[in-house]
Design a protein around this motif. Sequence first.
Motif, PDB file in Angstrom:
ATOM      1  N   PRO A 243      -4.067  28.899  42.170  1.00 43.81           N
ATOM      2  CA  PRO A 243      -5.432  29.273  43.047  1.00 43.81           C
ATOM      3  C   PRO A 243      -6.488  29.487  42.345  1.00 43.81           C
ATOM      4  O   PRO A 243      -6.975  30.107  41.586  1.00 43.81           O
ATOM      5  CB  PRO A 243      -4.680  30.868  43.181  1.00 43.81           C
ATOM      6  CG  PRO A 243      -3.793  31.262  42.219  1.00 43.81           C
ATOM      7  CD  PRO A 243      -3.463  29.985  41.415  1.00 43.81           C
ATOM      8  N   ALA A 244      -7.015  28.048  42.466  1.00 45.35           N
ATOM      9  CA  ALA A 244      -8.356  27.842  41.631  1.00 45.35           C
ATOM     10  C   ALA A 244      -9.380  26.807  42.476  1.00 45.35           C
ATOM     11  O   ALA A 244      -8.677  26.128  43.219  1.00 45.35           O
ATOM     12  CB  ALA A 244      -8.084  27.225  40.470  1.00 45.35           C
ATOM     13  N   ARG A 245     -10.406  26.814  42.291  1.00 42.98           N
ATOM     14  CA  ARG A 245     -11.257  25.614  43.059  1.00 42.98           C
ATOM     15  C   ARG A 245     -11.607  24.810  41.943  1.00 42.98           C
ATOM     16  O   ARG A 245     -12.087  24.964  40.834  1.00 42.98           O
ATOM     17  CB  ARG A 245     -12.740  26.531  43.447  1.00 42.98           C
ATOM     18  CG  ARG A 245     -13.392  25.472  44.116  1.00 42.98           C
ATOM     19  CD  ARG A 245     -14.660  26.283  44.827  1.00 42.98           C
ATOM     20  NE  ARG A 245     -15.578  26.705  43.633  1.00 42.98           N
ATOM     21  CZ  ARG A 245     -16.748  25.777  43.333  1.00 42.98           C
ATOM     22  NH1 ARG A 245     -16.715  24.551  43.807  1.00 42.98           N
ATOM     23  NH2 ARG A 245     -17.371  26.113  42.378  1.00 42.98           N
ATOM     24  N   SER A 266     -11.069  29.820  38.391  1.00 43.51           N
ATOM     25  CA  SER A 266      -9.976  30.851  39.234  1.00 43.51           C
ATOM     26  C   SER A 266     -10.770  32.212  38.691  1.00 43.51           C
ATOM     27  O   SER A 266     -11.830  32.527  38.008  1.00 43.51           O
ATOM     28  CB  SER A 266      -8.807  30.552  38.523  1.00 43.51           C
ATOM     29  OG  SER A 266      -8.620  30.982  37.035  1.00 43.51           O
ATOM     30  N   SER A 267      -9.883  33.173  39.148  1.00 46.89           N
ATOM     31  CA  SER A 267     -10.326  34.574  39.107  1.00 46.89           C
ATOM     32  C   SER A 267     -10.296  35.069  37.445  1.00 46.89           C
ATOM     33  O   SER A 267     -10.817  35.728  37.182  1.00 46.89           O
ATOM     34  CB  SER A 267      -9.357  35.661  39.753  1.00 46.89           C
ATOM     35  OG  SER A 267      -7.974  34.959  39.474  1.00 46.89           O
ATOM     36  N   GLU A 268      -9.593  34.129  36.886  1.00 47.98           N
ATOM     37  CA  GLU A 268      -9.622  34.394  35.479  1.00 47.98           C
ATOM     38  C   GLU A 268     -10.647  33.519  34.722  1.00 47.98           C
ATOM     39  O   GLU A 268     -10.679  33.863  33.220  1.00 47.98           O
ATOM     40  CB  GLU A 268      -8.123  33.898  34.763  1.00 47.98           C
ATOM     41  CG  GLU A 268      -6.970  34.846  34.706  1.00 47.98           C
ATOM     42  CD  GLU A 268      -6.243  34.636  36.034  1.00 47.98           C
ATOM     43  OE1 GLU A 268      -5.353  33.658  35.805  1.00 47.98           O
ATOM     44  OE2 GLU A 268      -6.060  35.630  36.882  1.00 47.98           O
ATOM     45  N   GLY A 269     -11.331  33.120  35.451  1.00 46.35           N
ATOM     46  CA  GLY A 269     -12.337  32.183  34.763  1.00 46.35           C
ATOM     47  C   GLY A 269     -12.284  30.744  34.678  1.00 46.35           C
ATOM     48  O   GLY A 269     -11.615  30.248  35.480  1.00 46.35           O
ATOM     49  N   ARG A 270     -12.869  30.048  34.056  1.00 46.73           N
ATOM     50  CA  ARG A 270     -12.973  28.547  33.911  1.00 46.73           C
ATOM     51  C   ARG A 270     -11.550  27.893  33.178  1.00 46.73           C
ATOM     52  O   ARG A 270     -11.201  28.382  31.965  1.00 46.73           O
ATOM     53  CB  ARG A 270     -13.970  27.754  33.378  1.00 46.73           C
ATOM     54  CG  ARG A 270     -15.402  28.201  34.263  1.00 46.73           C
ATOM     55  CD  ARG A 270     -16.390  27.780  33.861  1.00 46.73           C
ATOM     56  NE  ARG A 270     -17.717  27.972  34.681  1.00 46.73           N
ATOM     57  CZ  ARG A 270     -18.867  27.287  34.968  1.00 46.73           C
ATOM     58  NH1 ARG A 270     -18.852  26.463  33.931  1.00 46.73           N
ATOM     59  NH2 ARG A 270     -19.484  27.471  36.020  1.00 46.73           N
ATOM     60  N   GLY A 271     -11.255  26.792  33.480  1.00 43.96           N
ATOM     61  CA  GLY A 271     -10.043  26.045  32.589  1.00 43.96           C
ATOM     62  C   GLY A 271     -10.192  24.823  33.151  1.00 43.96           C
ATOM     63  O   GLY A 271     -10.899  24.319  34.115  1.00 43.96           O
ATOM     64  N   SER A 272      -9.037  24.000  32.390  1.00 36.22           N
ATOM     65  CA  SER A 272      -9.061  22.495  32.522  1.00 36.22           C
ATOM     66  C   SER A 272      -7.610  22.075  32.337  1.00 36.22           C
ATOM     67  O   SER A 272      -6.689  22.820  31.505  1.00 36.22           O
ATOM     68  CB  SER A 272     -10.107  21.662  32.040  1.00 36.22           C
ATOM     69  OG  SER A 272      -9.714  21.719  30.510  1.00 36.22           O
ATOM     70  N   ALA A 273      -7.181  21.034  32.744  1.00 34.65           N
ATOM     71  CA  ALA A 273      -5.742  20.316  32.446  1.00 34.65           C
ATOM     72  C   ALA A 273      -6.059  18.937  32.701  1.00 34.65           C
ATOM     73  O   ALA A 273      -6.843  18.599  33.185  1.00 34.65           O
ATOM     74  CB  ALA A 273      -4.818  20.987  33.408  1.00 34.65           C
TER      75      ALA A 273
END
Length: 473
Positions: A243-245, A266-273
């Motif tokens: 669940p992320a933009r 996402s609600s947890e903050g930013r991320g990447s993969a």
Amino acid sequence: RPPRRSLPAAVVGAGLGGSAAAYFLQQHFGPQVQLDVYEAAGVGGRLATVTVNKQQYESRGASIHALSLHMQDFVKILGLKHRREVAGKSAIFSGEHFVLEETDWYLLNLFRLWWHYGISFLRLQMWVEEVMEKFMRIYKYQAHGYAFSSLEELLRSLGGDAFVNMTQRSVAESLLEVGVTQRFVDDVIAAVLRSSYGQSVLVPAFAGAMSLAGAQGSTWAVEGGNKLVCSGLLKLTKANVIPARVTGISLHSSEGRALYQVHYESSEGRGSAFYDMVVVTTPLHPSRSNFTFENFEPPIADFPGAFQPSVTSVVHGYLNSSYFGFPDPKLFPFTSILTTDTPDLFFNAMDNICPVNISAAFRRKQPQEAAVWRVLSQQPLDKQQLKTLFRSYYSVQVTEWQTYPRYDAAKSLPPIVLHENLFYLSGVEWVASSMEMIAVAAKNVALLAYNRWHQDLEKIDQKDLMHKVKTEL
């Protein structure tokens, strides 16, 4: 043989395009593909429902054409059911009177059309049937594993340059050319396109043909709501839904092959993969998403074109039948009202809708009872407009969408391949926008990705496929 290394792949968006792409990727690549599906809003995208009095109703994307073979397949594989049809009659309203009314009697309908519009009606049917017959070839090509690297190639393989030209010229022009009269175009064709795309007879001929096929064929919907197809396919695929933009994609390389870094919030903050392959199924238009591409050489260009705002109002209330010329509401016979392109008309279409779960005992409300109506319009309806359509109402639920491309002819079609293993699915909506078109595009992207990954170039953009497929059979 060394074990096949896993293939991490991302799908951006979990509407019908994303769910179908995930399903088809897994179907072709098998267990080797590891799928992450990013979705900011909720699985199903535009296939959403609204709740009125504890019952759910489709707010958009409501009917599926009988010839939609991929959608039929999904329903079968997922063990879903077709929703029971509840019969109803339609009419076309000009703002002052009904220009065409449907009856219970099929032959009388034909006779009326014939009487009003002469041979135009037949010419329209022949034109739509010819387009659909050629379009249906796509299923054979896809069953044999053939894919297309551009929308133009796909169209050309089905109907030659004529199909490509149909994305550049209007449906009005094409129909007038085959002998359909201007009056038929203004009364009937305009009403169908207003109800399906919220646009005029200037939409491109191909998009128009698809919409007209839906209007004259038998259509169906999924019991429980069409969005169940999306959640079902994702479950079946065992995809990991995040669940992320997604905010952007940057290109890196590792051991000589492209590696894509997907950036998200996402609600947890930013991320990447990191992924070997990415399919983007959300519209890449500045008006729709602020999506960035980094380190691509040449850079990935901006996508031209705009989207058509459309508003769905689900109203629970008493229809004001006298506005339509029926002072006694008991005598109002229609469950669906289309409209002609009249400057004063503030709505495109309205229909008396049934819940997504129809029990055996269900019956439509009588016209004098309170019912649930779905009104499609370009702008939100104001109090005065609601009063014009309804004597009184209990509730109004408004959904504003940027649903369909604004079809201005003479735009080039968006690309499918953005980079080696980076694909774009939503561009297909510029050819025509329907659930089945999106499913066809999802299957094409999965086959294209598979054929490119395995360097099976024989299966991409082949010429003279009709002949090849015949000899393979």
